[in-house]
Design a protein around this motif. Structure first.
Motif, PDB file in Angstrom:
ATOM      1  N   SER A  35       7.930  15.622  -1.350  1.00  0.00           N
ATOM      2  CA  SER A  35       9.136  14.796  -1.343  1.00  0.00           C
ATOM      3  C   SER A  35       9.016  13.625  -0.387  1.00  0.00           C
ATOM      4  O   SER A  35       9.514  12.537  -0.652  1.00  0.00           O
ATOM      5  N   ARG A  36       8.310  13.852   0.734  1.00  0.00           N
ATOM      6  CA  ARG A  36       8.240  12.778   1.722  1.00  0.00           C
ATOM      7  C   ARG A  36       7.060  13.012   2.657  1.00  0.00           C
ATOM      8  O   ARG A  36       6.799  14.131   3.070  1.00  0.00           O
ATOM      9  N   LEU A  37       6.354  11.949   2.953  1.00  0.00           N
ATOM     10  CA  LEU A  37       5.291  11.994   3.941  1.00  0.00           C
ATOM     11  C   LEU A  37       5.757  11.219   5.166  1.00  0.00           C
ATOM     12  O   LEU A  37       5.943  10.002   5.108  1.00  0.00           O
ATOM     13  N   GLU A  38       5.959  11.930   6.255  1.00  0.00           N
ATOM     14  CA  GLU A  38       6.456  11.291   7.467  1.00  0.00           C
ATOM     15  C   GLU A  38       5.433  10.285   7.984  1.00  0.00           C
ATOM     16  O   GLU A  38       4.240  10.569   8.071  1.00  0.00           O
ATOM     17  N   GLY A  39       5.915   9.080   8.284  1.00  0.00           N
ATOM     18  CA  GLY A  39       5.037   8.043   8.801  1.00  0.00           C
ATOM     19  C   GLY A  39       4.443   7.150   7.741  1.00  0.00           C
ATOM     20  O   GLY A  39       3.661   6.259   8.052  1.00  0.00           O
ATOM     21  N   VAL A  40       4.823   7.351   6.466  1.00  0.00           N
ATOM     22  CA  VAL A  40       4.308   6.533   5.380  1.00  0.00           C
ATOM     23  C   VAL A  40       5.446   6.140   4.447  1.00  0.00           C
ATOM     24  O   VAL A  40       6.269   6.967   4.062  1.00  0.00           O
ATOM     25  N   SER A  41       5.481   4.859   4.102  1.00  0.00           N
ATOM     26  CA  SER A  41       6.450   4.346   3.133  1.00  0.00           C
ATOM     27  C   SER A  41       5.684   3.752   1.961  1.00  0.00           C
ATOM     28  O   SER A  41       4.708   3.022   2.160  1.00  0.00           O
ATOM     29  N   ALA A  42       6.100   4.073   0.732  1.00  0.00           N
ATOM     30  CA  ALA A  42       5.399   3.568  -0.454  1.00  0.00           C
ATOM     31  C   ALA A  42       6.404   3.195  -1.528  1.00  0.00           C
ATOM     32  O   ALA A  42       7.422   3.863  -1.702  1.00  0.00           O
ATOM     33  N   ARG A  43       6.102   2.119  -2.247  1.00  0.00           N
ATOM     34  CA  ARG A  43       6.956   1.720  -3.370  1.00  0.00           C
ATOM     35  C   ARG A  43       6.137   0.904  -4.362  1.00  0.00           C
ATOM     36  O   ARG A  43       5.089   0.354  -4.015  1.00  0.00           O
ATOM     37  N   ASP A  44       6.640   0.835  -5.588  1.00  0.00           N
ATOM     38  CA  ASP A  44       5.983   0.087  -6.660  1.00  0.00           C
ATOM     39  C   ASP A  44       6.853  -1.089  -7.083  1.00  0.00           C
ATOM     40  O   ASP A  44       8.074  -0.951  -7.201  1.00  0.00           O
ATOM     41  N   GLU A  45       6.200  -2.232  -7.311  1.00  0.00           N
ATOM     42  CA  GLU A  45       6.906  -3.428  -7.743  1.00  0.00           C
ATOM     43  C   GLU A  45       6.070  -4.150  -8.796  1.00  0.00           C
ATOM     44  O   GLU A  45       5.077  -3.607  -9.304  1.00  0.00           O
ATOM     45  N   LYS A  46       6.464  -5.374  -9.140  1.00  0.00           N
ATOM     46  CA  LYS A  46       5.723  -6.218 -10.076  1.00  0.00           C
ATOM     47  C   LYS A  46       5.535  -7.597  -9.464  1.00  0.00           C
ATOM     48  O   LYS A  46       6.370  -8.081  -8.698  1.00  0.00           O
ATOM     49  N   GLN A  47       4.423  -8.228  -9.800  1.00  0.00           N
ATOM     50  CA  GLN A  47       4.155  -9.602  -9.376  1.00  0.00           C
ATOM     51  C   GLN A  47       3.449 -10.310 -10.528  1.00  0.00           C
ATOM     52  O   GLN A  47       2.368  -9.898 -10.940  1.00  0.00           O
ATOM     53  N   GLU A  48       4.081 -11.327 -11.086  1.00  0.00           N
ATOM     54  CA  GLU A  48       3.518 -12.058 -12.235  1.00  0.00           C
ATOM     55  C   GLU A  48       3.193 -11.118 -13.405  1.00  0.00           C
ATOM     56  O   GLU A  48       2.263 -11.337 -14.163  1.00  0.00           O
ATOM     57  N   GLY A  49       3.987 -10.042 -13.521  1.00  0.00           N
ATOM     58  CA  GLY A  49       3.784  -9.083 -14.595  1.00  0.00           C
ATOM     59  C   GLY A  49       2.774  -7.999 -14.292  1.00  0.00           C
ATOM     60  O   GLY A  49       2.590  -7.084 -15.109  1.00  0.00           O
ATOM     61  N   PHE A  50       2.094  -8.056 -13.141  1.00  0.00           N
ATOM     62  CA  PHE A  50       1.100  -7.055 -12.774  1.00  0.00           C
ATOM     63  C   PHE A  50       1.717  -6.016 -11.831  1.00  0.00           C
ATOM     64  O   PHE A  50       2.519  -6.367 -10.952  1.00  0.00           O
ATOM     65  N   PRO A  51       1.334  -4.741 -11.967  1.00  0.00           N
ATOM     66  CA  PRO A  51       1.841  -3.711 -11.056  1.00  0.00           C
ATOM     67  C   PRO A  51       1.349  -3.938  -9.628  1.00  0.00           C
ATOM     68  O   PRO A  51       0.186  -4.279  -9.404  1.00  0.00           O
ATOM     69  N   VAL A  52       2.259  -3.749  -8.679  1.00  0.00           N
ATOM     70  CA  VAL A  52       1.935  -3.879  -7.257  1.00  0.00           C
ATOM     71  C   VAL A  52       2.396  -2.616  -6.540  1.00  0.00           C
ATOM     72  O   VAL A  52       3.548  -2.209  -6.673  1.00  0.00           O
ATOM     73  N   ASN A  53       1.488  -1.984  -5.820  1.00  0.00           N
ATOM     74  CA  ASN A  53       1.831  -0.816  -5.016  1.00  0.00           C
ATOM     75  C   ASN A  53       1.761  -1.189  -3.545  1.00  0.00           C
ATOM     76  O   ASN A  53       0.785  -1.780  -3.092  1.00  0.00           O
ATOM     77  N   ARG A  54       2.805  -0.847  -2.806  1.00  0.00           N
ATOM     78  CA  ARG A  54       2.865  -1.166  -1.379  1.00  0.00           C
ATOM     79  C   ARG A  54       2.904   0.130  -0.584  1.00  0.00           C
ATOM     80  O   ARG A  54       3.790   0.968  -0.796  1.00  0.00           O
ATOM     81  N   VAL A  55       1.964   0.284   0.319  1.00  0.00           N
ATOM     82  CA  VAL A  55       1.936   1.432   1.215  1.00  0.00           C
ATOM     83  C   VAL A  55       1.980   0.909   2.642  1.00  0.00           C
ATOM     84  O   VAL A  55       1.163   0.066   3.027  1.00  0.00           O
ATOM     85  N   GLU A  56       2.940   1.396   3.407  1.00  0.00           N
ATOM     86  CA  GLU A  56       3.038   1.024   4.820  1.00  0.00           C
ATOM     87  C   GLU A  56       2.847   2.277   5.656  1.00  0.00           C
ATOM     88  O   GLU A  56       3.609   3.241   5.529  1.00  0.00           O
ATOM     89  N   ILE A  57       1.798   2.279   6.468  1.00  0.00           N
ATOM     90  CA  ILE A  57       1.542   3.380   7.383  1.00  0.00           C
ATOM     91  C   ILE A  57       2.187   3.017   8.710  1.00  0.00           C
ATOM     92  O   ILE A  57       1.828   2.029   9.346  1.00  0.00           O
TER      93      ILE A  57
END
Length: 312
Positions: A35-57
């Motif tokens: 459900s959740r990894l402490e210390g990590v944030s992740a989300r999915d978005e789009k840029q110019e129609g391409f999938p973008v995954n963002r992970v912040e440690i």
């Protein structure tokens, strides 16, 4: 070949990858509570129609879980590029430029240094030198012909080579150049290792954590980051190989043998890497996308057509 510090090949993850999005997925596969990894944030978005995954440690706990330093990781998946979809190249370059621009903290007139890491003679490791070839080098033009090129950001490019062909560590070359020309930031480009063949030469990872040349293939060298260079280092990487043991473990998992540790698969194939047979064309394509994306990010007033004209 690595853009994010140590590869995520810990006992917990059991698969080797340089991509933060894959490391996060591997943690989910191995965790009892996903459900959740402490210390990590992740989300999915789009840029110019391409999938973008963002992970912040966010902290040391997240860094230990994913095997990567604290920082921001953006993974851009360029599936349509390989299929030669209409305007896929232009969209890919613009998408990369948008993501890179968000990571850069440059002021107008700041000098940027683009460093292509890797070995030009070994195709899967030639992404970095290829990007240097597609970079708009403007530092000398801005200095000597300000009337014509005063609107451009000064940019320098360096294909650092490798120890085996130059006798000099790439990190030593980069540090010497940084001390001499004093850029405001370094954009370091290198090849990476992925967990999945489907991501080879179809994915770009950006990270604000710096880079460890050569570690994607287990050939660790001195890190290039803000601590070692004294300036921000943004790493851009393209996966060009898959660790053979990791690939074999994933294939066995699909066949219902997922309890086998990849370490048991190394044997005589230790350090064996797998790459597609058309890797030469794929590397050339991705090097051009990276080069053009970097140019658009550093020179926001130009277009893809302008870059074609400049580099012709």
């Amino acid at each position: 070949m690595q853009a994010s510090g140590e590869g995520a090949d810990t006992d917990m993850l059991k698969r080797r990858t340089d991509l933060a999005m894959e490391a996060h997925a591997l943690w989910k596969e191995s965790a009892a509570d996903t459900s959740r990894l402490e210390g990590v944030s992740a989300r999915d978005e789009k840029q110019e129609g391409f999938p973008v995954n963002r992970v912040e440690i966010l902290n040391k706990k997240g860094a230990q879980a994913l095997g990567k330093p604290v920082g921001h990781y953006v993974t851009l998946t360029l599936d349509g590029l390989a299929r030669r979809e209409e305007d896929a190249f232009g969209r890919a370059a613009r998408a990369l430029a948008a993501e890179l621009s968000a990571m850069l903290t440059l002021k107008p007139g700041d000098l940027a240094l683009v460093v292509g890491l890797g070995n030009r003679a070994i195709t899967p490791d030639a992404v970095g030198p290829g990007v240097a070839d597609h970079t708009m080098v403007t530092r000398h033009l801005v200095e000597r012909m300000p009337e014509q090129f005063g609107a451009f950001r000064p940019v320098a490019a360096l294909a650092a080579g490798v120890l085996g062909t130059t006798g000099v560590e790439s990190g030593e070359v980069v540090r010497a150049v940084v001390e001499k020309i004093r850029p405001a930031c370094v954009l370091a480009v290198d090849a990476l290792a992925s967990r999945s063949l489907s991501r080879v030469c179809s994915t770009i990872q950006l990270a604000d954590t710096g880079i460890v040349p050569g570690s994607g293939v287990g050939n660790h060298r001195a890190a290039l980051n803000q601590e070692t260079l004294g300036i921000p280092v943004v790493a851009l990487g393209v996966p060009t190989v898959v660790d053979a043991a990791t690939l074999a473990a994933d294939v066995l998992a699909e066949a219902g043998k997922g309890d086998l540790d990849p370490a048991a698969l190394h044997g005589s194939g230790e350090s064996l890497m797998v790459t597609p047979r058309d890797i030469d064309q794929r590397v050339a394509d991705m090097a051009k996308v990276l080069g053009y994306g970097i140019n658009l990010a550093l020179q926001p007033h130009i277009t893809v057509a302008d870059i074609d004209m400049f580099l012709s």
